[in-house]
Design an enzyme around this catalytic site. Structure first.
Site, PDB file in Angstrom:
ATOM      1  N   LYS A   1     -21.758  -8.647 -13.677  1.00 53.72           N
ATOM      2  CA  LYS A   1     -21.681  -7.208 -14.102  1.00 53.72           C
ATOM      3  C   LYS A   1     -20.378  -6.480 -13.355  1.00 53.72           C
ATOM      4  CE  LYS A   1     -24.173  -2.975 -13.525  1.00 53.72           C
ATOM      5  NZ  LYS A   1     -25.132  -2.301 -13.127  1.00 53.72           N
TER       6      LYS A   1
ATOM      7  N   LYS B   1     -22.352  -8.689  -8.926  1.00 53.90           N
ATOM      8  CA  LYS B   1     -21.947  -7.267  -9.357  1.00 53.90           C
ATOM      9  C   LYS B   1     -21.183  -6.680  -8.594  1.00 53.90           C
ATOM     10  CE  LYS B   1     -24.371  -2.770  -9.746  1.00 53.90           C
ATOM     11  NZ  LYS B   1     -25.699  -2.401  -9.559  1.00 53.90           N
TER      12      LYS B   1
HETATM   13  C1  PBG Z   1     -27.463   0.827  -9.788  1.00 54.20           C
HETATM   14  C2  PBG Z   1     -27.259   0.442 -11.047  1.00 54.20           C
HETATM   15  C3  PBG Z   1     -26.011   0.626 -11.539  1.00 54.20           C
HETATM   16  C4  PBG Z   1     -25.917   0.204 -12.864  1.00 54.20           C
HETATM   17  C5  PBG Z   1     -27.086  -0.468 -13.229  1.00 54.20           C
HETATM   18  N1  PBG Z   1     -27.883  -0.273 -12.210  1.00 54.20           N
HETATM   19  C6  PBG Z   1     -24.864   1.528 -11.380  1.00 54.20           C
HETATM   20  C7  PBG Z   1     -24.491   1.149  -9.954  1.00 54.20           C
HETATM   21  O1  PBG Z   1     -24.625   0.219  -9.337  1.00 54.20           O
HETATM   22  O2  PBG Z   1     -23.944   2.240  -9.170  1.00 54.20           O
HETATM   23  C8  PBG Z   1     -24.661   0.406 -13.653  1.00 54.20           C
HETATM   24  C9  PBG Z   1     -24.881   0.380 -15.480  1.00 54.20           C
HETATM   25  C10 PBG Z   1     -23.897   0.583 -16.391  1.00 54.20           C
HETATM   26  O3  PBG Z   1     -22.827   1.282 -15.654  1.00 54.20           O
HETATM   27  O4  PBG Z   1     -23.928   0.532 -17.371  1.00 54.20           O
HETATM   28  N2  PBG Z   1     -28.669  -0.071  -9.425  1.00 54.20           N
END
Ligand code: PBG
Length: 335
Positions: free
Chosen positions: A255, A202
């Site tokens: 992601k 991520k």
């Molecule tokens: C946070 C989380 C995020 C997303 C999913 N879980 C945002 C972040 O890490 O700040 C983002 C998903 C998206 O932008 O569609 N645990």
């Protein structure tokens, strides 16, 4: 001198049926996972930053999940909208057995037989600091996101979701060692059938903006660069993939998807586990906005973006377009 016959690759594209024959990869609703937002409000509340998406009430959530199931979508990923007054610096609401997520999971398990329910394991919706982990203020007034203390919280949160009936828990926090810790916590409590879908690679991406808007979960201070990956680093992403597999993840995720298709491709080569990719909120909003002003054909552009993610090697795609895409795919299949 060799006889060189004219090369005519266009022969394979000459008619719809010949193109169909030689088609290398197909999208199907079964590849898609629908992220859904739930809140404790009175009505399904449209999300400004994600046109077409809602903060759903429990009945709205159940109805939407039933529609998704009818379209052939196998799974939903649940994200709670927690009111500011319930957020604390210890994020204790994250493992409240009477909290929004456990209640939503129970409602889904009762009313949507066969649906796979995935819950997000991370502290940001519950943490008054807006970070995925617990935060400590250092003497020089900078913030530090604590790793091992956070992992203990994530285990409690995962257990709370499992007790409520979650099929899959998905740690999205990027703390070190959390997959192994969550696996042991689940197993010791007898939840050996609950899967872990790890947000393994991520990235600290600018494309999460609209999601943080939807949840009101943006960090109050600082950024997420001390735990999420540097977008420049594909090798480091592969290291995270390998570690989470070794710690016992059942499925892995990259992601965002679109800007990181090379990472999806390399992850696909590096592991035999099922691989997911998340077409995140910013990717959705880009397509949605361009379509809204008429410069992109929404259906064609969305299906092409999803096909690209599949072609790169993702088995599953989390996308806010899941319902529309499933409808379009069924229309095309004549269903
Ligand atoms: C946070 C989380 C995020 C997303 C999913 N879980 C945002 C972040 O890490 O700040 C983002 C998903 C998206 O932008 O569609 N645990």
């Amino acid at each position: 001198m060799s006889l060189s016959l004219p090369q005519r690759p266009r022969r394979n594209r000459i008619s719809a049926s010949r193109r169909d024959m030689v088609c290398e990869i197909r999208l199907s609703p079964g590849d898609l996972i629908l992220p859904l937002f739930v809140h404790d409000g009175e009505v399904d509340d449209p999300i400004d930053s994600l046109p077409g998406c809602y903060r759903l009430t429990l009945p709205g959530l159940v109805r939407t999940a039933q529609e998704a199931t009818a379209l052939g979508i196998p799974a939903i990923a649940l994200f709670p909208v927690i009111p500011e007054r319930a957020k604390t610096s210890d994020a204790a609401e994250a493992w409240n057995d009477a909290g929004l997520v456990p209640r939503a999971v129970a409602a889904l398990k009762e009313n949507c037989p066969g649906l796979t329910v995935i819950t997000d394991v991370a502290l940001d919706p519950y943490n008054s600091d807006g970070h995925d982990g617990l935060v400590e203020r250092m003497p020089d007034s900078s913030l530090r996101v604590l790793n091992d203390e956070t992992v203990e919280c994530l285990c409690k949160q995962a257990l709370c979701h499992a007790k409520a009936g979650a099929d899959v828990v998905a740690p999205s926090d990027m703390m070190d060692g959390r997959v192994g810790a969550i696996r042991s916590a689940l197993d010791s409590a007898g939840h050996t059938e609950v899967s872990i879908l790890s947000y393994a690679a991520k990235f600290a991406s600018a494309f999460y903006g609209p999601f943080r808007g939807a949840l009101g979960s943006a960090p109050k201070e600082g950024d997420k660069k001390t735990y999420q990956l540097d977008p420049a680093n594909a090798r480091e992403a592969l290291r995270e993939i390998a570690l989470d597999e070794a710690e016992g993840a059942d499925m892995l995720m990259v992601k965002p998807a679109g800007p990181f298709l090379d990472v999806v491709f390399r992850a696909r080569q590096a592991t035999h586990l099922p691989l997911a990719a998340y077409q995140v909120s910013g990717e959705y909003l880009m397509l949605k906005s361009a379509a809204a002003v008429g410069w992109l054909d929404e259906k064609a552009a969305v299906l092409e973006s999803l096909l690209g993610i599949r072609r790169a090697g993702a088995d599953m795609i989390l996308t806010y377009f899941a319902m529309d895409a499933a409808r379009w795919l069924r229309e095309e299949a004549g269903a």
